[in-house]
Scaffold this active site. Structure first.
Site, PDB file in Angstrom:
ATOM      1  N   SER A   1      -0.306   3.038  -5.465  1.00 24.05           N
ATOM      2  CA  SER A   1      -0.979   3.928  -4.522  1.00 24.05           C
ATOM      3  C   SER A   1       0.040   4.885  -3.924  1.00 24.05           C
ATOM      4  O   SER A   1       1.237   4.569  -3.849  1.00 24.05           O
ATOM      5  CB  SER A   1      -1.631   3.117  -3.399  1.00 24.05           C
ATOM      6  OG  SER A   1      -2.119   3.956  -2.366  1.00 24.05           O
TER       7      SER A   1
ATOM      8  N   TYR B   1      -0.552  -3.759   2.827  1.00 23.97           N
ATOM      9  CA  TYR B   1      -1.071  -3.052   1.658  1.00 23.97           C
ATOM     10  C   TYR B   1      -0.027  -2.071   1.136  1.00 23.97           C
ATOM     11  O   TYR B   1       0.286  -2.044  -0.065  1.00 23.97           O
ATOM     12  CB  TYR B   1      -2.370  -2.321   1.994  1.00 23.97           C
ATOM     13  CG  TYR B   1      -2.933  -1.566   0.809  1.00 23.97           C
ATOM     14  CD1 TYR B   1      -3.652  -2.228  -0.181  1.00 23.97           C
ATOM     15  CD2 TYR B   1      -2.711  -0.195   0.659  1.00 23.97           C
ATOM     16  CE1 TYR B   1      -4.144  -1.551  -1.289  1.00 23.97           C
ATOM     17  CE2 TYR B   1      -3.200   0.485  -0.443  1.00 23.97           C
ATOM     18  CZ  TYR B   1      -3.917  -0.191  -1.403  1.00 23.97           C
ATOM     19  OH  TYR B   1      -4.395   0.492  -2.500  1.00 23.97           O
TER      20      TYR B   1
END
Length: 262
Positions: free
Chosen positions: A137, A149
């Site tokens: 990401s 995350y």
């Protein structure tokens, strides 16, 4: 399966489904890995009917060690492509989030990527061909609103780049795909509010898949391992490398305002 095989984790929606359809159209048979048996079977039937792909379904929760081992065993038998797409985010603050949920997030986002890649590589190296796409990401390249995350995706990027350095000349390519916001089920499942996100930051699944595939398997002198789809995100990540870190943090804090996430 007589055709080359691509194993894709998390294929029942979003980016995983996009990769599954693309590889089926490109003449691959598929191994699809996810928790939801009904959605897996439905997708398998669609891909067989639409593209003639042979599809094997593996129902597995990659947060569970026994299920990861089951998928690893299948990979040890040999595949041409592994797409480590499964992953999830969580809402709330790190210090109030359920620790077991945070550990599950790392098990899926990090441990599964490591274990499945480790299982897949020996057969690829023996065949002197293969591709591993690890879905990371932009959050792994820029300091994000969240912590665990973003950290998990930064690990995936570093892991992929390190592997790519060691695999030069073997015929096996490893890539870290770093998309920004994509219109999928990801944020809704995580309970993350996205209504205030500027429209220009949203990407479409098909565009991300197409941009990724344009870089796979190319004899690229630039040796591109980290793939960032979308001009807007290329600009953001390039700027993030030259702007002082504190300013990047301030920018991402503004963009992430009101979206509690770990």
């Amino acid at each position: 399966m007589s055709r080359p095989v691509a194993l894709i984790t998390g294929p029942t929606s979003g980016l995983g489904a996009g990769f599954a359809r693309r590889y089926a159209i490109d003449g691959y048979d598929l191994v699809l890995v996810a928790r939801d048996a009904q959605r897996l079977e439905r997708l398998a039937a669609e891909l067989h009917n639409e593209a003639g792909a042979g599809v094997e379904v593996l129902v597995a929760d990659l947060a569970q060690a026994a299920d990861r081992a089951k998928v690893a065993d299948r990979l040890a038998g040999g595949v041409r492509v592994l797409v480590n797409n499964a992953g999830f985010g969580t809402s709330g603050e790190f210090w109030t989030a359920d620790y077991a949920l945070l550990q599950s997030q790392l098990d899926v986002n990090v441990t599964a990527v490591m274990q499945l890649t480790h299982a897949a590589l020996p057969a690829m190296l023996a065949a002197r061909e293969g591709t591993v796409i690890n879905v990371a990401s932009v959050a792994g390249l820029l300091p994000g609103r969240g912590s665990t995350y973003s950290a998990s995706k930064a690990w995936v990027i570093a892991f992929s780049e390190g592997l790519a350095n060691g695999l030069g000349g073997t015929g096996v390519g490893v890539y870290a795909l770093c998309p920004g916001f994509i219109r999928t089920e990801f944020h809704e499942r995580a309970g993350i509010e996205m209504s205030g996100t500027p429209s220009f930051l949203w990407l479409q699944v098909d565009d991300v898949v197409r941009d990724t595939m344009a870089h796979i398997g190319k004899d690229d002198k630039k040796n591109k391992v980290v793939i960032v789809p979308g001009l807007q995100y290329k600009a953001l990540t390039t700027g993030g490398r030259v702007v002082p870190r504190r300013l990047v943090r301030a920018m991402t804090k503004v963009v992430g305002r009101g979206r509690n996430r770990t």
